[in-house]
Write a protein that holds these residues in place. Structure first.
Motif, PDB file in Angstrom:
ATOM      1  N   ASP A  49       0.831  -1.203   0.000  1.00  0.00           N
ATOM      2  CA  ASP A  49       0.000   0.000   0.000  1.00  0.00           C
ATOM      3  C   ASP A  49       0.867   1.256   0.000  1.00  0.00           C
ATOM      4  N   CYS A  50       1.982   1.219   0.729  1.00  0.00           N
ATOM      5  CA  CYS A  50       2.904   2.357   0.743  1.00  0.00           C
ATOM      6  C   CYS A  50       3.461   2.610  -0.652  1.00  0.00           C
ATOM      7  N   SER A  51       3.868   1.550  -1.319  1.00  0.00           N
ATOM      8  CA  SER A  51       4.419   1.671  -2.670  1.00  0.00           C
ATOM      9  C   SER A  51       3.370   2.216  -3.634  1.00  0.00           C
ATOM     10  N   ARG A  52       2.164   1.690  -3.530  1.00  0.00           N
ATOM     11  CA  ARG A  52       1.086   2.155  -4.408  1.00  0.00           C
ATOM     12  C   ARG A  52       0.778   3.621  -4.164  1.00  0.00           C
ATOM     13  N   ALA A  53       0.711   4.016  -2.897  1.00  0.00           N
ATOM     14  CA  ALA A  53       0.427   5.409  -2.557  1.00  0.00           C
ATOM     15  C   ALA A  53       1.506   6.338  -3.098  1.00  0.00           C
ATOM     16  N   ALA A  54       2.773   5.947  -2.966  1.00  0.00           N
ATOM     17  CA  ALA A  54       3.880   6.781  -3.430  1.00  0.00           C
ATOM     18  C   ALA A  54       3.837   6.952  -4.945  1.00  0.00           C
ATOM     19  N   ARG A  55       3.515   5.892  -5.649  1.00  0.00           N
ATOM     20  CA  ARG A  55       3.433   5.980  -7.116  1.00  0.00           C
ATOM     21  C   ARG A  55       2.290   6.916  -7.538  1.00  0.00           C
ATOM     22  N   ILE A  56       1.185   6.841  -6.822  1.00  0.00           N
ATOM     23  CA  ILE A  56       0.046   7.710  -7.143  1.00  0.00           C
ATOM     24  C   ILE A  56       0.401   9.164  -6.858  1.00  0.00           C
ATOM     25  N   ILE A  57       1.024   9.421  -5.723  1.00  0.00           N
ATOM     26  CA  ILE A  57       1.428  10.791  -5.365  1.00  0.00           C
ATOM     27  C   ILE A  57       2.419  11.334  -6.387  1.00  0.00           C
ATOM     28  N   ASN A  58       3.330  10.486  -6.814  1.00  0.00           N
ATOM     29  CA  ASN A  58       4.344  10.901  -7.782  1.00  0.00           C
ATOM     30  C   ASN A  58       3.729  11.366  -9.095  1.00  0.00           C
ATOM     31  N   GLY A  59       2.611  10.753  -9.477  1.00  0.00           N
ATOM     32  CA  GLY A  59       1.981  11.112 -10.739  1.00  0.00           C
ATOM     33  C   GLY A  59       0.815  12.073 -10.602  1.00  0.00           C
ATOM     34  N   ALA A  60       0.582  12.579  -9.385  1.00  0.00           N
ATOM     35  CA  ALA A  60      -0.572  13.437  -9.148  1.00  0.00           C
ATOM     36  C   ALA A  60      -0.367  14.850  -9.686  1.00  0.00           C
ATOM     37  N   HIS A  81       9.063  19.959  -2.166  1.00  0.00           N
ATOM     38  CA  HIS A  81      10.483  19.844  -2.502  1.00  0.00           C
ATOM     39  C   HIS A  81      10.706  18.937  -3.707  1.00  0.00           C
ATOM     40  N   LEU A  82       9.730  18.090  -3.988  1.00  0.00           N
ATOM     41  CA  LEU A  82       9.849  17.155  -5.110  1.00  0.00           C
ATOM     42  C   LEU A  82       9.161  17.688  -6.365  1.00  0.00           C
ATOM     43  N   ASP A  83       8.920  19.002  -6.379  1.00  0.00           N
ATOM     44  CA  ASP A  83       8.256  19.638  -7.523  1.00  0.00           C
ATOM     45  C   ASP A  83       6.830  19.134  -7.704  1.00  0.00           C
ATOM     46  N   ILE A  84       6.209  18.738  -6.601  1.00  0.00           N
ATOM     47  CA  ILE A  84       4.805  18.336  -6.620  1.00  0.00           C
ATOM     48  C   ILE A  84       3.982  19.486  -6.041  1.00  0.00           C
ATOM     49  N   LEU A  85       2.926  19.876  -6.730  1.00  0.00           N
ATOM     50  CA  LEU A  85       2.061  20.939  -6.233  1.00  0.00           C
ATOM     51  C   LEU A  85       1.313  20.410  -5.008  1.00  0.00           C
ATOM     52  N   ALA A  86       1.708  20.866  -3.818  1.00  0.00           N
ATOM     53  CA  ALA A  86       1.144  20.324  -2.579  1.00  0.00           C
ATOM     54  C   ALA A  86       0.795  21.450  -1.611  1.00  0.00           C
ATOM     55  N   ALA A  87      -0.257  21.232  -0.847  1.00  0.00           N
ATOM     56  CA  ALA A  87      -0.694  22.209   0.151  1.00  0.00           C
ATOM     57  C   ALA A  87      -1.406  21.481   1.277  1.00  0.00           C
ATOM     58  N   ALA A  88      -1.572  22.177   2.409  1.00  0.00           N
ATOM     59  CA  ALA A  88      -2.252  21.591   3.569  1.00  0.00           C
ATOM     60  C   ALA A  88      -3.261  22.589   4.119  1.00  0.00           C
ATOM     61  N   TYR A  89      -4.370  22.078   4.618  1.00  0.00           N
ATOM     62  CA  TYR A  89      -5.435  22.926   5.145  1.00  0.00           C
ATOM     63  C   TYR A  89      -5.933  22.365   6.473  1.00  0.00           C
ATOM     64  N   ASP A 101       6.822  10.482   6.266  1.00  0.00           N
ATOM     65  CA  ASP A 101       8.219  10.426   5.821  1.00  0.00           C
ATOM     66  C   ASP A 101       8.428   9.250   4.873  1.00  0.00           C
ATOM     67  N   THR A 102       7.805   8.122   5.196  1.00  0.00           N
ATOM     68  CA  THR A 102       7.915   6.933   4.349  1.00  0.00           C
ATOM     69  C   THR A 102       7.362   7.201   2.958  1.00  0.00           C
ATOM     70  N   LEU A 103       6.181   7.824   2.892  1.00  0.00           N
ATOM     71  CA  LEU A 103       5.580   8.133   1.595  1.00  0.00           C
ATOM     72  C   LEU A 103       6.421   9.145   0.827  1.00  0.00           C
ATOM     73  N   TYR A 104       7.002  10.106   1.549  1.00  0.00           N
ATOM     74  CA  TYR A 104       7.846  11.121   0.904  1.00  0.00           C
ATOM     75  C   TYR A 104       9.085  10.485   0.283  1.00  0.00           C
ATOM     76  N   VAL A 105       9.774   9.637   1.041  1.00  0.00           N
ATOM     77  CA  VAL A 105      11.002   9.017   0.538  1.00  0.00           C
ATOM     78  C   VAL A 105      10.706   8.097  -0.643  1.00  0.00           C
ATOM     79  N   LEU A 106       9.624   7.315  -0.541  1.00  0.00           N
ATOM     80  CA  LEU A 106       9.264   6.429  -1.646  1.00  0.00           C
ATOM     81  C   LEU A 106       8.869   7.235  -2.882  1.00  0.00           C
ATOM     82  N   THR A 107       8.153   8.341  -2.669  1.00  0.00           N
ATOM     83  CA  THR A 107       7.766   9.187  -3.797  1.00  0.00           C
ATOM     84  C   THR A 107       9.002   9.771  -4.477  1.00  0.00           C
ATOM     85  N   GLY A 131      10.091   9.072  -8.305  1.00  0.00           N
ATOM     86  CA  GLY A 131      10.142  10.226  -9.190  1.00  0.00           C
ATOM     87  C   GLY A 131      11.536  10.667  -9.549  1.00  0.00           C
ATOM     88  N   LYS A 132      12.533  10.118  -8.831  1.00  0.00           N
ATOM     89  CA  LYS A 132      13.924  10.479  -9.076  1.00  0.00           C
ATOM     90  C   LYS A 132      14.108  11.989  -9.054  1.00  0.00           C
TER      91      LYS A 132
END
Length: 282
Positions: A116-127, A151-159, A248-254, A258-259
């Motif tokens: 599930d962690c791997s799947r989530a990271a791949r989805i985040i990477n392509g979001a 930091h990974l050039d992903i458009l991200a925000a928190a609310y 942190d796990t999802l961030y590192v995997l992403t 995404g390299k």
């Protein structure tokens, strides 16, 4: 661990099963030495209720449940879950605070599904966009996670405000990701934002301390933390350590998929040049 699983599954237990679970939580060192009949009498429920609760936890026999519980109760870390008392020395308090967080991380790792962690990271990477929802300390975890993904050039925000959550959730679409963080899994604003985002086609992910929670039902991918509410109270410890470790796990995997780690290095260099105070050499 058994106690971590009980904590995660309690919301969906029947009333009798909750009484059994509460008894086990309060008497982990006594239950292994009781027969199923003795335990049922002590709790005030039927023998069938005791057996059903142990089966819900994955044990075919009540005897197997008692054996594993005995092994947990004899572990040195079991004392960590004792509440901080007025008579505890400073050294004991420090040990319980650190030990509780360590045990929480170990139990969370035991509940974690790596696939599930791997799947989530791949989805985040392509979001197209990643949005984190959470209030209080969970909101702080979300803000930190959004910054990391940025930091990974992903458009991200928190609310963290209910109104902002609903507005932003309404804007999410099929190529977006919504991540909800709530210790109880019952934060109305966070859960409603996930439901709204999911209804718009966004992929929803959640982090909560309870497996059977409203948040879990609103998520495509769900990650369960393990922190014992029955022990050291949230004034001293919380699930933040486990929540942060999961993000942190999802961030590192992403970053791995995404390299994009080179982008992080450029940002770090910029921060060093612009915002660090440089000491003068003498």
């Amino acid at each position: 661990s058994i106690l971590a699983n009980i904590q995660a599954m309690t919301p969906k237990f029947s009333r009798a099963e909750k009484r059994v679970a509460d008894y086990v939580t309060r008497h982990p060192g006594t239950v292994p030495f009781q027969s199923v009949q003795e335990m049922a009498r002590g709790v005030g429920v039927s023998v069938a209720s005791v057996i059903r609760m142990s089966r819900r936890l994955g044990f075919a026999r009540f005897k197997d449940f008692k054996i594993e519980l005995a092994q947990e109760a004899s572990s040195p870390v079991s004392a960590i879950y004792a509440a901080i008392g007025t008579g505890d020395s400073d050294a004991i308090v420090v040990q319980k605070v650190f030990g509780g967080n360590v045990q929480s991380l170990q139990d969370t790792l035991g509940l974690l599904n790596v696939e599930d962690c791997s799947r989530a990271a791949r989805i985040i990477n392509g979001a197209r966009r990643v949005v984190c929802f959470g209030i209080g300390t969970s909101g702080n975890v979300g803000r930190d996670a959004a910054l990391r993904f940025s930091h990974l050039d992903i458009l991200a925000a928190a609310y963290a405000e209910p109104y902002d959550m609903l507005i932003q959730a309404a804007r999410l679409r099929k190529s977006d990701v919504a991540i909800g963080i709530s210790h109880s899994g019952r934060s109305a604003s966070t859960v409603e934002a996930l439901r709204l985002a999911r209804g718009n086609g966004a992929v929803t992910m959640g982090i909560s301390n309870f497996m059977q929670s409203e948040m879990h039902a609103a998520c495509d991918l769900f990650f369960c933390t393990a922190f014992p509410d029955r022990g050291v109270k949230s004034a001293a410890l919380s699930a933040v350590a486990a929540q942060t470790c999961l993000m942190d796990t999802l961030y590192v995997l992403t970053a791995r998929y995404g390299k994009r780690t080179s982008g992080v290095e450029r940002i770090n260099q910029l921060i060093e040049e612009r915002f660090r105070i440089r000491g003068r050499r003498r």
